[in-house]
Design a protein around this motif. Structure first.
Motif, PDB file in Angstrom:
ATOM      1  N   GLY A   1       0.927  -1.242   0.021  1.00 50.29           N
ATOM      2  CA  GLY A   1       0.066   0.065   0.096  1.00 50.29           C
ATOM      3  C   GLY A   1       0.976   1.261  -0.103  1.00 50.29           C
ATOM      4  N   ASP A   2       0.275   2.343  -0.450  1.00 50.61           N
ATOM      5  CA  ASP A   2       1.071   3.505  -0.637  1.00 50.61           C
ATOM      6  C   ASP A   2       1.540   4.074   0.793  1.00 50.61           C
ATOM      7  OD1 ASP A   2      -0.838   4.973  -3.325  1.00 50.61           O
ATOM      8  OD2 ASP A   2       0.806   3.610  -3.562  1.00 50.61           O
ATOM      9  N   SER A   3       0.806   4.051   1.842  1.00 53.65           N
ATOM     10  CA  SER A   3       1.169   4.277   3.109  1.00 53.65           C
ATOM     11  C   SER A   3       2.432   3.505   3.632  1.00 53.65           C
ATOM     12  CB  SER A   3      -0.042   4.224   4.164  1.00 53.65           C
ATOM     13  OG  SER A   3      -0.414   3.074   4.117  1.00 53.65           O
ATOM     14  N   VAL A   4       2.711   2.645   3.233  1.00 54.09           N
ATOM     15  CA  VAL A   4       3.841   1.774   3.925  1.00 54.09           C
ATOM     16  C   VAL A   4       4.703   1.586   2.895  1.00 54.09           C
ATOM     17  CG1 VAL A   4       1.801   0.512   5.349  1.00 54.09           C
ATOM     18  CG2 VAL A   4       2.777  -0.541   3.404  1.00 54.09           C
ATOM     19  N   LYS A   5       4.816   1.797   1.719  1.00 55.13           N
ATOM     20  CA  LYS A   5       5.977   1.375   0.645  1.00 55.13           C
ATOM     21  C   LYS A   5       7.128   2.144   1.248  1.00 55.13           C
ATOM     22  CE  LYS A   5       3.800   1.427  -3.498  1.00 55.13           C
ATOM     23  NZ  LYS A   5       3.352   1.977  -4.426  1.00 55.13           N
ATOM     24  N   ASP A   6       8.096   1.178   1.178  1.00 51.90           N
ATOM     25  CA  ASP A   6       9.308   1.454   1.323  1.00 51.90           C
ATOM     26  C   ASP A   6       9.686   1.550   2.724  1.00 51.90           C
ATOM     27  OD1 ASP A   6       9.681   4.176  -1.239  1.00 51.90           O
ATOM     28  OD2 ASP A   6      10.189   2.059  -1.480  1.00 51.90           O
ATOM     29  N   ARG A   7       8.856   1.155   3.718  1.00 48.46           N
ATOM     30  CA  ARG A   7       9.144   0.982   5.053  1.00 48.46           C
ATOM     31  C   ARG A   7       8.655  -0.316   5.639  1.00 48.46           C
ATOM     32  NH1 ARG A   7       5.846   3.317   8.487  1.00 48.46           N
ATOM     33  NH2 ARG A   7       4.207   3.609   6.990  1.00 48.46           N
ATOM     34  N   PHE A   8       7.764  -0.946   5.140  1.00 51.95           N
ATOM     35  CA  PHE A   8       7.349  -2.466   5.206  1.00 51.95           C
ATOM     36  C   PHE A   8       7.930  -3.349   4.218  1.00 51.95           C
ATOM     37  CE2 PHE A   8       3.202  -1.431   7.828  1.00 51.95           C
ATOM     38  CZ  PHE A   8       4.062  -0.526   8.713  1.00 51.95           C
ATOM     39  N   THR A   9       8.145  -4.715   4.595  1.00 54.11           N
ATOM     40  CA  THR A   9       8.596  -5.851   3.633  1.00 54.11           C
ATOM     41  C   THR A   9       7.776  -6.823   4.017  1.00 54.11           C
ATOM     42  OG1 THR A   9      10.706  -4.702   3.464  1.00 54.11           O
ATOM     43  CG2 THR A   9      10.346  -7.067   2.653  1.00 54.11           C
ATOM     44  N   ILE A  10       7.190  -7.536   2.985  1.00 54.93           N
ATOM     45  CA  ILE A  10       6.393  -8.911   3.323  1.00 54.93           C
ATOM     46  C   ILE A  10       7.151  -9.804   2.559  1.00 54.93           C
ATOM     47  CG2 ILE A  10       5.065  -8.709   1.033  1.00 54.93           C
ATOM     48  CD1 ILE A  10       2.700  -9.873   2.467  1.00 54.93           C
ATOM     49  N   SER A  11       7.136 -10.727   3.432  1.00 55.41           N
ATOM     50  CA  SER A  11       8.015 -12.194   2.749  1.00 55.41           C
ATOM     51  C   SER A  11       7.435 -13.658   3.183  1.00 55.41           C
ATOM     52  CB  SER A  11       9.250 -12.026   3.136  1.00 55.41           C
ATOM     53  OG  SER A  11       9.601 -12.192   4.766  1.00 55.41           O
ATOM     54  N   ARG A  12       7.812 -14.486   2.694  1.00 57.08           N
ATOM     55  CA  ARG A  12       7.078 -15.893   3.262  1.00 57.08           C
ATOM     56  C   ARG A  12       8.064 -16.828   2.888  1.00 57.08           C
ATOM     57  NH1 ARG A  12       2.264 -17.087  -0.540  1.00 57.08           N
ATOM     58  NH2 ARG A  12       2.228 -19.307   0.310  1.00 57.08           N
ATOM     59  N   ASP A  13       7.820 -17.851   3.977  1.00 54.79           N
ATOM     60  CA  ASP A  13       8.825 -19.011   3.935  1.00 54.79           C
ATOM     61  C   ASP A  13       7.735 -20.432   3.974  1.00 54.79           C
ATOM     62  OD1 ASP A  13      10.325 -21.492   4.664  1.00 54.79           O
ATOM     63  OD2 ASP A  13      11.659 -20.017   6.070  1.00 54.79           O
ATOM     64  N   ASN A  14       7.676 -21.003   2.701  1.00 58.46           N
ATOM     65  CA  ASN A  14       6.781 -21.861   2.505  1.00 58.46           C
ATOM     66  C   ASN A  14       7.066 -23.262   3.241  1.00 58.46           C
ATOM     67  OD1 ASN A  14       5.116 -20.365   0.895  1.00 58.46           O
ATOM     68  ND2 ASN A  14       5.893 -21.139  -1.045  1.00 58.46           N
ATOM     69  N   ALA A  15       8.161 -23.604   3.573  1.00 63.04           N
ATOM     70  CA  ALA A  15       8.689 -24.781   4.251  1.00 63.04           C
ATOM     71  C   ALA A  15       8.167 -24.467   5.576  1.00 63.04           C
ATOM     72  CB  ALA A  15      10.067 -24.795   4.188  1.00 63.04           C
ATOM     73  N   LYS A  16       8.218 -23.333   5.879  1.00 63.09           N
ATOM     74  CA  LYS A  16       8.175 -22.925   7.480  1.00 63.09           C
ATOM     75  C   LYS A  16       6.342 -22.965   7.629  1.00 63.09           C
ATOM     76  CE  LYS A  16      12.222 -21.606   9.433  1.00 63.09           C
ATOM     77  NZ  LYS A  16      13.030 -20.622   9.801  1.00 63.09           N
ATOM     78  N   ARG A  17       5.663 -22.689   6.519  1.00 60.88           N
ATOM     79  CA  ARG A  17       4.245 -22.324   6.580  1.00 60.88           C
ATOM     80  C   ARG A  17       4.149 -20.983   7.359  1.00 60.88           C
ATOM     81  NH1 ARG A  17       1.559 -27.922   8.203  1.00 60.88           N
ATOM     82  NH2 ARG A  17       3.415 -28.459   8.813  1.00 60.88           N
ATOM     83  N   THR A  18       5.009 -19.982   6.971  1.00 61.54           N
ATOM     84  CA  THR A  18       4.842 -18.648   7.601  1.00 61.54           C
ATOM     85  C   THR A  18       4.986 -17.656   6.795  1.00 61.54           C
ATOM     86  OG1 THR A  18       5.762 -19.678   9.513  1.00 61.54           O
ATOM     87  CG2 THR A  18       5.828 -17.504   9.686  1.00 61.54           C
TER      88      THR A  18
END
Length: 127
Positions: free
Chosen positions: A61-78
């Motif tokens: 979202g524009d309000s969080v761009k460059d401050r927040f990072t989303i990631s995932r680890d499928n092996a850990k299901r997280t």
């Protein structure tokens, strides 16, 4: 059925960081696109970030761009949400959500398309 459990919320000063985690129960975790939403009192639910099944495609979202990072680890299901340079306006309940996707690169920007939701975790940023 997918059960999602968020953790990592709390109280932090402005400018600080938090890392949210969302653990899933499903063994087919990798077939779901995932999103982080937030809702502040008196405001509509807002999409903060989304990530495709493999993690190759993300949205912020524009309000969080460059401050927040989303990631995932499928092996850990997280799925994770790293939040840096937090502001008081980031204060909200944060929810993770899962959307079954056929195509690897896709995710929805609409909360109604997400079928499974966690219980939410409170993030409070003090000024």
């Amino acid at each position: 059925q997918v059960q999602l459990v968020e953790s990592g919320g709390g109280l932090v000063q402005a400018g600080g960081s938090l890392r949210l985690s969302c653990a899933a129960s499903s063994r087919t975790f990798s077939v779901y696109a995932l999103g982080w939403f937030r809702q502040a009192p008196g405001k509509e639910r807002e999409l903060v970030g989304a990530i495709s099944r493999s993690g190759d495609n993300t949205y912020y979202g524009d309000s969080v761009k460059d401050r927040f990072t989303i990631s995932r680890d499928n092996a850990k299901r997280t799925v994770y949400l790293q939040m840096d340079s937090l502001k008081p306006e980031d204060t909200a309940v944060y929810y993770c959500a899962a959307d079954l996707q056929v195509l690897d690169s896709r995710f929805s920007l609409k909360s109604n398309d997400y079928n499974y939701w966690g219980q939410g975790t409170q993030v409070t940023v003090s000024s």
